[in-house]
Design a protein around this motif. Structure first.
Motif, PDB file in Angstrom:
ATOM      1  N   ARG A 102     -20.105  85.785 -64.698  1.00 23.65           N
ATOM      2  CA  ARG A 102     -19.864  87.174 -65.119  1.00 23.65           C
ATOM      3  C   ARG A 102     -18.796  87.894 -64.303  1.00 23.65           C
ATOM      4  NH1 ARG A 102     -23.525  88.885 -68.865  1.00 23.65           N
ATOM      5  NH2 ARG A 102     -25.389  87.646 -69.129  1.00 23.65           N
ATOM      6  N   ALA A 103     -17.632  87.284 -64.173  1.00 21.06           N
ATOM      7  CA  ALA A 103     -16.508  87.966 -63.520  1.00 21.06           C
ATOM      8  C   ALA A 103     -16.217  89.243 -64.305  1.00 21.06           C
ATOM      9  CB  ALA A 103     -15.281  87.060 -63.495  1.00 21.06           C
ATOM     10  N   GLN A 104     -16.064  90.334 -63.572  1.00 22.88           N
ATOM     11  CA  GLN A 104     -15.949  91.653 -64.199  1.00 22.88           C
ATOM     12  C   GLN A 104     -14.520  91.963 -64.647  1.00 22.88           C
ATOM     13  OE1 GLN A 104     -18.690  93.714 -64.957  1.00 22.88           O
ATOM     14  NE2 GLN A 104     -19.484  91.668 -64.547  1.00 22.88           N
ATOM     15  N   PRO A 105     -14.393  92.506 -65.847  1.00 25.24           N
ATOM     16  CA  PRO A 105     -13.064  92.881 -66.358  1.00 25.24           C
ATOM     17  C   PRO A 105     -12.312  93.770 -65.374  1.00 25.24           C
ATOM     18  CG  PRO A 105     -14.703  93.086 -68.080  1.00 25.24           C
ATOM     19  CD  PRO A 105     -15.451  92.809 -66.809  1.00 25.24           C
ATOM     20  N   LEU A 106     -11.024  93.483 -65.251  1.00 25.66           N
ATOM     21  CA  LEU A 106     -10.059  94.272 -64.476  1.00 25.66           C
ATOM     22  C   LEU A 106     -10.259  94.196 -62.960  1.00 25.66           C
ATOM     23  CD1 LEU A 106      -9.947  97.390 -66.822  1.00 25.66           C
ATOM     24  CD2 LEU A 106      -8.428  95.392 -66.844  1.00 25.66           C
ATOM     25  N   ASP A 107     -11.220  93.426 -62.478  1.00 22.36           N
ATOM     26  CA  ASP A 107     -11.467  93.316 -61.036  1.00 22.36           C
ATOM     27  C   ASP A 107     -10.404  92.407 -60.410  1.00 22.36           C
ATOM     28  OD1 ASP A 107     -12.413  93.061 -58.457  1.00 22.36           O
ATOM     29  OD2 ASP A 107     -14.410  92.344 -59.039  1.00 22.36           O
ATOM     30  N   GLU A 108      -9.665  92.932 -59.455  1.00 23.10           N
ATOM     31  CA  GLU A 108      -8.598  92.163 -58.811  1.00 23.10           C
ATOM     32  C   GLU A 108      -9.041  91.481 -57.523  1.00 23.10           C
ATOM     33  OE1 GLU A 108      -4.829  94.156 -58.645  1.00 23.10           O
ATOM     34  OE2 GLU A 108      -5.019  94.872 -60.708  1.00 23.10           O
ATOM     35  N   THR A 109     -10.346  91.470 -57.258  1.00 18.67           N
ATOM     36  CA  THR A 109     -10.870  90.761 -56.104  1.00 18.67           C
ATOM     37  C   THR A 109     -10.754  89.263 -56.358  1.00 18.67           C
ATOM     38  OG1 THR A 109     -12.483  92.536 -55.775  1.00 18.67           O
ATOM     39  CG2 THR A 109     -12.892  90.450 -54.619  1.00 18.67           C
ATOM     40  N   PRO A 110     -10.121  88.514 -55.450  1.00 13.63           N
ATOM     41  CA  PRO A 110     -10.007  87.062 -55.661  1.00 13.63           C
ATOM     42  C   PRO A 110     -11.375  86.378 -55.690  1.00 13.63           C
ATOM     43  CG  PRO A 110      -8.508  87.800 -53.940  1.00 13.63           C
ATOM     44  CD  PRO A 110      -9.415  88.951 -54.241  1.00 13.63           C
ATOM     45  N   VAL A 111     -11.537  85.465 -56.633  1.00 16.21           N
ATOM     46  CA  VAL A 111     -12.737  84.647 -56.754  1.00 16.21           C
ATOM     47  C   VAL A 111     -12.350  83.250 -56.290  1.00 16.21           C
ATOM     48  CG1 VAL A 111     -14.383  83.623 -58.350  1.00 16.21           C
ATOM     49  CG2 VAL A 111     -13.627  85.993 -58.693  1.00 16.21           C
ATOM     50  N   PHE A 112     -12.853  82.850 -55.125  1.00 13.57           N
ATOM     51  CA  PHE A 112     -12.524  81.538 -54.579  1.00 13.57           C
ATOM     52  C   PHE A 112     -13.422  80.490 -55.220  1.00 13.57           C
ATOM     53  CE2 PHE A 112     -13.028  78.240 -51.229  1.00 13.57           C
ATOM     54  CZ  PHE A 112     -11.719  77.770 -51.245  1.00 13.57           C
ATOM     55  N   GLY A 113     -12.804  79.469 -55.803  1.00 15.56           N
ATOM     56  CA  GLY A 113     -13.563  78.429 -56.496  1.00 15.56           C
ATOM     57  C   GLY A 113     -13.829  77.193 -55.673  1.00 15.56           C
ATOM     58  N   GLY A 114     -13.027  76.983 -54.630  1.00 11.39           N
ATOM     59  CA  GLY A 114     -13.216  75.810 -53.794  1.00 11.39           C
ATOM     60  C   GLY A 114     -11.915  75.074 -53.545  1.00 11.39           C
ATOM     61  N   ARG A 115     -12.042  73.941 -52.866  1.00 11.48           N
ATOM     62  CA  ARG A 115     -10.894  73.106 -52.523  1.00 11.48           C
ATOM     63  C   ARG A 115     -10.906  71.827 -53.356  1.00 11.48           C
ATOM     64  NH1 ARG A 115     -11.519  76.360 -48.663  1.00 11.48           N
ATOM     65  NH2 ARG A 115     -10.764  76.573 -46.579  1.00 11.48           N
ATOM     66  N   ASP A 116      -9.756  71.175 -53.423  1.00 12.27           N
ATOM     67  CA  ASP A 116      -9.627  69.891 -54.127  1.00 12.27           C
ATOM     68  C   ASP A 116     -10.051  69.989 -55.596  1.00 12.27           C
ATOM     69  OD1 ASP A 116      -8.692  68.606 -51.784  1.00 12.27           O
ATOM     70  OD2 ASP A 116     -10.759  68.375 -51.089  1.00 12.27           O
ATOM     71  N   LEU A 117      -9.582  71.041 -56.254  1.00  7.67           N
ATOM     72  CA  LEU A 117      -9.891  71.286 -57.662  1.00  7.67           C
ATOM     73  C   LEU A 117      -8.638  71.083 -58.512  1.00  7.67           C
ATOM     74  CD1 LEU A 117     -11.905  74.567 -57.098  1.00  7.67           C
ATOM     75  CD2 LEU A 117     -12.845  72.264 -57.433  1.00  7.67           C
ATOM     76  N   THR A 118      -8.836  70.688 -59.762  1.00 11.06           N
ATOM     77  CA  THR A 118      -7.707  70.515 -60.680  1.00 11.06           C
ATOM     78  C   THR A 118      -7.855  71.288 -61.983  1.00 11.06           C
ATOM     79  OG1 THR A 118      -8.742  68.503 -61.549  1.00 11.06           O
ATOM     80  CG2 THR A 118      -7.031  68.232 -59.827  1.00 11.06           C
ATOM     81  N   HIS A 119      -9.032  71.801 -62.268  1.00 10.81           N
ATOM     82  CA  HIS A 119      -9.272  72.479 -63.539  1.00 10.81           C
ATOM     83  C   HIS A 119     -10.170  73.696 -63.332  1.00 10.81           C
ATOM     84  CE1 HIS A 119      -8.116  68.467 -64.871  1.00 10.81           C
ATOM     85  NE2 HIS A 119      -7.993  68.913 -66.108  1.00 10.81           N
ATOM     86  N   VAL A 120      -9.982  74.673 -64.207  1.00 11.66           N
ATOM     87  CA  VAL A 120     -10.908  75.798 -64.308  1.00 11.66           C
ATOM     88  C   VAL A 120     -11.130  76.045 -65.795  1.00 11.66           C
ATOM     89  CG1 VAL A 120     -11.330  78.240 -63.822  1.00 11.66           C
ATOM     90  CG2 VAL A 120     -10.082  76.835 -62.157  1.00 11.66           C
ATOM     91  N   LEU A 121     -12.386  76.133 -66.183  1.00 10.61           N
ATOM     92  CA  LEU A 121     -12.736  76.470 -67.558  1.00 10.61           C
ATOM     93  C   LEU A 121     -13.286  77.885 -67.566  1.00 10.61           C
ATOM     94  CD1 LEU A 121     -13.186  75.730 -70.554  1.00 10.61           C
ATOM     95  CD2 LEU A 121     -15.457  74.872 -69.883  1.00 10.61           C
ATOM     96  N   GLU A 122     -12.668  78.758 -68.356  1.00 13.19           N
ATOM     97  CA  GLU A 122     -13.176  80.116 -68.533  1.00 13.19           C
ATOM     98  C   GLU A 122     -13.827  80.219 -69.899  1.00 13.19           C
ATOM     99  OE1 GLU A 122     -10.206  82.767 -65.711  1.00 13.19           O
ATOM    100  OE2 GLU A 122      -9.831  82.763 -67.878  1.00 13.19           O
ATOM    101  N   ILE A 123     -15.080  80.702 -69.890  1.00 16.78           N
ATOM    102  CA  ILE A 123     -15.829  80.937 -71.118  1.00 16.78           C
ATOM    103  C   ILE A 123     -16.415  82.340 -71.044  1.00 16.78           C
ATOM    104  CG2 ILE A 123     -16.290  78.497 -71.570  1.00 16.78           C
ATOM    105  CD1 ILE A 123     -19.071  78.866 -70.350  1.00 16.78           C
TER     106      ILE A 123
END
Length: 153
Positions: A102-123
């Motif tokens: 539930r990332a909030q609309p218009l929020d410019e706070t960085p969301v750190f996903g981790g290291r050694d990643l190659t993909h992000v799926l947004e749903i």
């Protein structure tokens, strides 16, 4: 609630019959079951920067798959993004390592996903919890190295 259940069952049914990879679809499976999402691909700098900005809605069976050429640390934000999103951060083998719900609309706070990643799926926001998608879920898509993929095509 009945309409949402119908959408969820349709997503599960689509995923259950999938046999091969399609560039415009991503398949997920885990202890919770299976799902299929129709995806737009963001695989260059301009597409990744634009992402899902300025959209007011997205179908419940849709998403955007961000693809990076090599493993790296990834952070996302919601600049100019008008819809709530779940962000699934994925390693080179296609395994979900982190979910930001539930990332909030218009929020410019960085969301750190981790290291050694190659993909992000947004749903759509909240859909991961509704379906039971969790870390350890595996994805099938043609963009993963099929020699290394946890769920190859």
């Amino acid at each position: 609630m009945k309409a949402l259940l119908g959408v969820v069952l349709a997503v599960f049914a689509q995923g259950a019959v999938a046999q091969s990879c399609d560039e415009n679809a991503v398949y997920l499976k885990g202890d919770w079951g299976q799902a299929r999402f129709s995806v737009e691909i963001a695989d260059d700098a301009d597409e990744r920067a634009r992402g899902l900005m300025h959209r007011t809605e997205m179908a419940s069976s849709a998403g955007m798959l961000f693809i990076y050429p090599h493993p790296q640390s990834l952070s996302f934000w919601m600049r100019n993004t008008l819809i709530e999103l779940d962000m699934l951060f994925i390693d080179p083998q296609g395994v979900v390592q982190h979910i930001h719900h539930r990332a909030q609309p218009l929020d410019e706070t960085p969301v750190f996903g981790g290291r050694d990643l190659t993909h992000v799926l947004e749903i759509n926001g909240g859909l991961s919890e509704k379906l039971g998608i969790d870390t350890g879920t595996v994805l099938k898509h043609s963009s993963f190295s099929q020699a290394e993929a946890a769920w190859p095509c």
